[in-house]
Scaffold this motif. Structure first.
Motif, PDB file in Angstrom:
ATOM      1  N   SER A 170      48.526  32.347  20.232  1.00  0.00           N
ATOM      2  CA  SER A 170      47.961  32.617  18.916  1.00  0.00           C
ATOM      3  C   SER A 170      47.577  31.310  18.218  1.00  0.00           C
ATOM      4  CB  SER A 170      48.974  33.380  18.072  1.00  0.00           C
ATOM      5  OG  SER A 170      48.493  33.564  16.771  1.00  0.00           O
ATOM      6  N   PHE A 171      48.447  30.310  18.301  1.00  0.00           N
ATOM      7  CA  PHE A 171      48.180  29.012  17.689  1.00  0.00           C
ATOM      8  C   PHE A 171      46.941  28.365  18.309  1.00  0.00           C
ATOM      9  CE2 PHE A 171      48.774  24.385  17.910  1.00  0.00           C
ATOM     10  CZ  PHE A 171      48.784  24.091  16.562  1.00  0.00           C
ATOM     11  N   LEU A 172      46.851  28.366  19.627  1.00  0.00           N
ATOM     12  CA  LEU A 172      45.714  27.744  20.305  1.00  0.00           C
ATOM     13  C   LEU A 172      44.409  28.482  20.008  1.00  0.00           C
ATOM     14  CD1 LEU A 172      47.379  26.884  23.724  1.00  0.00           C
ATOM     15  CD2 LEU A 172      46.797  25.309  21.857  1.00  0.00           C
ATOM     16  N   LEU A 173      44.461  29.796  19.974  1.00  0.00           N
ATOM     17  CA  LEU A 173      43.270  30.580  19.652  1.00  0.00           C
ATOM     18  C   LEU A 173      42.794  30.278  18.231  1.00  0.00           C
ATOM     19  CD1 LEU A 173      41.248  32.788  20.456  1.00  0.00           C
ATOM     20  CD2 LEU A 173      42.872  34.453  19.547  1.00  0.00           C
ATOM     21  N   ALA A 174      43.720  30.193  17.289  1.00  0.00           N
ATOM     22  CA  ALA A 174      43.354  29.895  15.900  1.00  0.00           C
ATOM     23  C   ALA A 174      42.736  28.511  15.790  1.00  0.00           C
ATOM     24  CB  ALA A 174      44.584  30.001  14.997  1.00  0.00           C
ATOM     25  N   ARG A 175      43.279  27.538  16.496  1.00  0.00           N
ATOM     26  CA  ARG A 175      42.703  26.183  16.470  1.00  0.00           C
ATOM     27  C   ARG A 175      41.300  26.180  17.048  1.00  0.00           C
ATOM     28  NH1 ARG A 175      45.812  21.013  16.639  1.00  0.00           N
ATOM     29  NH2 ARG A 175      44.130  20.430  18.043  1.00  0.00           N
ATOM     30  N   TRP A 176      41.094  26.886  18.144  1.00  0.00           N
ATOM     31  CA  TRP A 176      39.786  26.933  18.802  1.00  0.00           C
ATOM     32  C   TRP A 176      38.751  27.592  17.889  1.00  0.00           C
ATOM     33  CZ3 TRP A 176      37.099  31.247  20.987  1.00  0.00           C
ATOM     34  CH2 TRP A 176      35.990  30.891  21.754  1.00  0.00           C
ATOM     35  N   LEU A 177      39.124  28.720  17.280  1.00  0.00           N
ATOM     36  CA  LEU A 177      38.204  29.410  16.380  1.00  0.00           C
ATOM     37  C   LEU A 177      37.885  28.553  15.154  1.00  0.00           C
ATOM     38  CD1 LEU A 177      39.570  33.056  16.535  1.00  0.00           C
ATOM     39  CD2 LEU A 177      37.428  32.189  17.489  1.00  0.00           C
ATOM     40  N   SER A 178      38.887  27.880  14.620  1.00  0.00           N
ATOM     41  CA  SER A 178      38.684  27.022  13.458  1.00  0.00           C
ATOM     42  C   SER A 178      37.733  25.873  13.800  1.00  0.00           C
ATOM     43  CB  SER A 178      40.028  26.468  12.992  1.00  0.00           C
ATOM     44  OG  SER A 178      39.850  25.556  11.946  1.00  0.00           O
ATOM     45  N   LYS A 179      37.896  25.304  14.970  1.00  0.00           N
ATOM     46  CA  LYS A 179      37.015  24.209  15.400  1.00  0.00           C
ATOM     47  C   LYS A 179      35.577  24.692  15.520  1.00  0.00           C
ATOM     48  CE  LYS A 179      36.354  20.893  19.138  1.00  0.00           C
ATOM     49  NZ  LYS A 179      36.810  20.430  20.433  1.00  0.00           N
ATOM     50  N   ARG A 180      35.376  25.863  16.103  1.00  0.00           N
ATOM     51  CA  ARG A 180      34.021  26.412  16.234  1.00  0.00           C
ATOM     52  C   ARG A 180      33.394  26.657  14.868  1.00  0.00           C
ATOM     53  NH1 ARG A 180      33.561  31.436  19.876  1.00  0.00           N
ATOM     54  NH2 ARG A 180      31.452  31.239  19.099  1.00  0.00           N
ATOM     55  N   MET A 181      34.175  27.191  13.932  1.00  0.00           N
ATOM     56  CA  MET A 181      33.644  27.463  12.601  1.00  0.00           C
ATOM     57  C   MET A 181      33.254  26.164  11.900  1.00  0.00           C
ATOM     58  SD  MET A 181      36.110  30.570  11.305  1.00  0.00           S
ATOM     59  CE  MET A 181      35.537  30.416   9.632  1.00  0.00           C
ATOM     60  N   ARG A 182      34.096  25.128  12.032  1.00  0.00           N
ATOM     61  CA  ARG A 182      33.773  23.839  11.422  1.00  0.00           C
ATOM     62  C   ARG A 182      32.506  23.244  12.021  1.00  0.00           C
ATOM     63  NH1 ARG A 182      39.351  22.775  12.055  1.00  0.00           N
ATOM     64  NH2 ARG A 182      38.845  21.480  13.830  1.00  0.00           N
ATOM     65  N   GLU A 183      32.355  23.342  13.345  1.00  0.00           N
ATOM     66  CA  GLU A 183      31.157  22.811  14.001  1.00  0.00           C
ATOM     67  C   GLU A 183      29.899  23.535  13.530  1.00  0.00           C
ATOM     68  OE1 GLU A 183      32.006  23.178  18.150  1.00  0.00           O
ATOM     69  OE2 GLU A 183      33.241  21.376  18.194  1.00  0.00           O
ATOM     70  N   LYS A 184      29.971  24.850  13.403  1.00  0.00           N
ATOM     71  CA  LYS A 184      28.817  25.620  12.941  1.00  0.00           C
ATOM     72  C   LYS A 184      28.461  25.249  11.507  1.00  0.00           C
ATOM     73  CE  LYS A 184      29.342  29.641  15.927  1.00  0.00           C
ATOM     74  NZ  LYS A 184      29.578  31.088  15.968  1.00  0.00           N
ATOM     75  N   ARG A 185      29.486  25.092  10.650  1.00  0.00           N
ATOM     76  CA  ARG A 185      29.231  24.719   9.261  1.00  0.00           C
ATOM     77  C   ARG A 185      28.603  23.331   9.184  1.00  0.00           C
ATOM     78  NH1 ARG A 185      34.260  24.804   7.006  1.00  0.00           N
ATOM     79  NH2 ARG A 185      34.432  22.572   7.255  1.00  0.00           N
ATOM     80  N   ARG A 186      29.111  22.384   9.978  1.00  0.00           N
ATOM     81  CA  ARG A 186      28.522  21.040   9.987  1.00  0.00           C
ATOM     82  C   ARG A 186      27.073  21.073  10.452  1.00  0.00           C
ATOM     83  NH1 ARG A 186      33.553  18.796  12.872  1.00  0.00           N
ATOM     84  NH2 ARG A 186      34.923  18.340  11.139  1.00  0.00           N
ATOM     85  N   GLU A 187      26.777  21.900  11.440  1.00  0.00           N
ATOM     86  CA  GLU A 187      25.403  22.000  11.939  1.00  0.00           C
ATOM     87  C   GLU A 187      24.477  22.573  10.858  1.00  0.00           C
ATOM     88  OE1 GLU A 187      22.112  21.700  14.335  1.00  0.00           O
ATOM     89  OE2 GLU A 187      24.076  20.776  14.509  1.00  0.00           O
ATOM     90  N   ARG A 188      24.937  23.621  10.142  1.00  0.00           N
ATOM     91  CA  ARG A 188      24.133  24.179   9.053  1.00  0.00           C
ATOM     92  C   ARG A 188      23.900  23.141   7.957  1.00  0.00           C
ATOM     93  NH1 ARG A 188      27.520  28.775   9.604  1.00  0.00           N
ATOM     94  NH2 ARG A 188      28.675  28.077   7.787  1.00  0.00           N
ATOM     95  N   GLU A 189      24.947  22.380   7.619  1.00  0.00           N
ATOM     96  CA  GLU A 189      24.803  21.349   6.586  1.00  0.00           C
ATOM     97  C   GLU A 189      23.845  20.258   7.044  1.00  0.00           C
ATOM     98  OE1 GLU A 189      28.809  20.156   5.926  1.00  0.00           O
ATOM     99  OE2 GLU A 189      29.261  21.871   4.628  1.00  0.00           O
ATOM    100  N   ARG A 190      23.904  19.883   8.319  1.00  0.00           N
ATOM    101  CA  ARG A 190      23.013  18.858   8.855  1.00  0.00           C
ATOM    102  C   ARG A 190      21.565  19.335   8.807  1.00  0.00           C
ATOM    103  NH1 ARG A 190      20.123  17.888  13.041  1.00  0.00           N
ATOM    104  NH2 ARG A 190      20.794  19.731  14.164  1.00  0.00           N
ATOM    105  N   GLN A 191      21.339  20.589   9.169  1.00  0.00           N
ATOM    106  CA  GLN A 191      19.986  21.136   9.116  1.00  0.00           C
ATOM    107  C   GLN A 191      19.475  21.195   7.686  1.00  0.00           C
ATOM    108  OE1 GLN A 191      20.273  24.889  11.137  1.00  0.00           O
ATOM    109  NE2 GLN A 191      20.083  23.973  13.168  1.00  0.00           N
ATOM    110  N   ALA A 192      20.340  21.535   6.740  1.00  0.00           N
ATOM    111  CA  ALA A 192      19.933  21.579   5.332  1.00  0.00           C
ATOM    112  C   ALA A 192      19.567  20.178   4.848  1.00  0.00           C
ATOM    113  CB  ALA A 192      21.047  22.170   4.477  1.00  0.00           C
TER     114      ALA A 192
END
Length: 59
Positions: free
Chosen positions: A18-40
């Protein structure tokens, strides 16, 4: 509640998964948010560059 050794092992493994899955999902969400901010930022910079070019062309 009485947990035997097998129950404790299952609890530890489940918690670790559960801990590893949460870390992986959190990392993916942060990467997607950074990509959206970079595109903006790029889109905003492109507008600024285009407007500056239009001002230079008017002179």
């Amino acid at each position: 509640m009485d947990f035997g050794p097998v129950g404790i092992f299952v609890l530890v493994v489940t918690s670790a998964c559960s801990f590893l899955l949460a870390r992986w999902l959190s990392k993916r969400m942060r990467e997607k948010r950074r990509e959206r901010e970079r595109q903006a930022r790029e889109a905003a910079a492109s507008r600024q560059v285009r407007r500056a070019r239009e001002r230079r062309a008017r002179r």
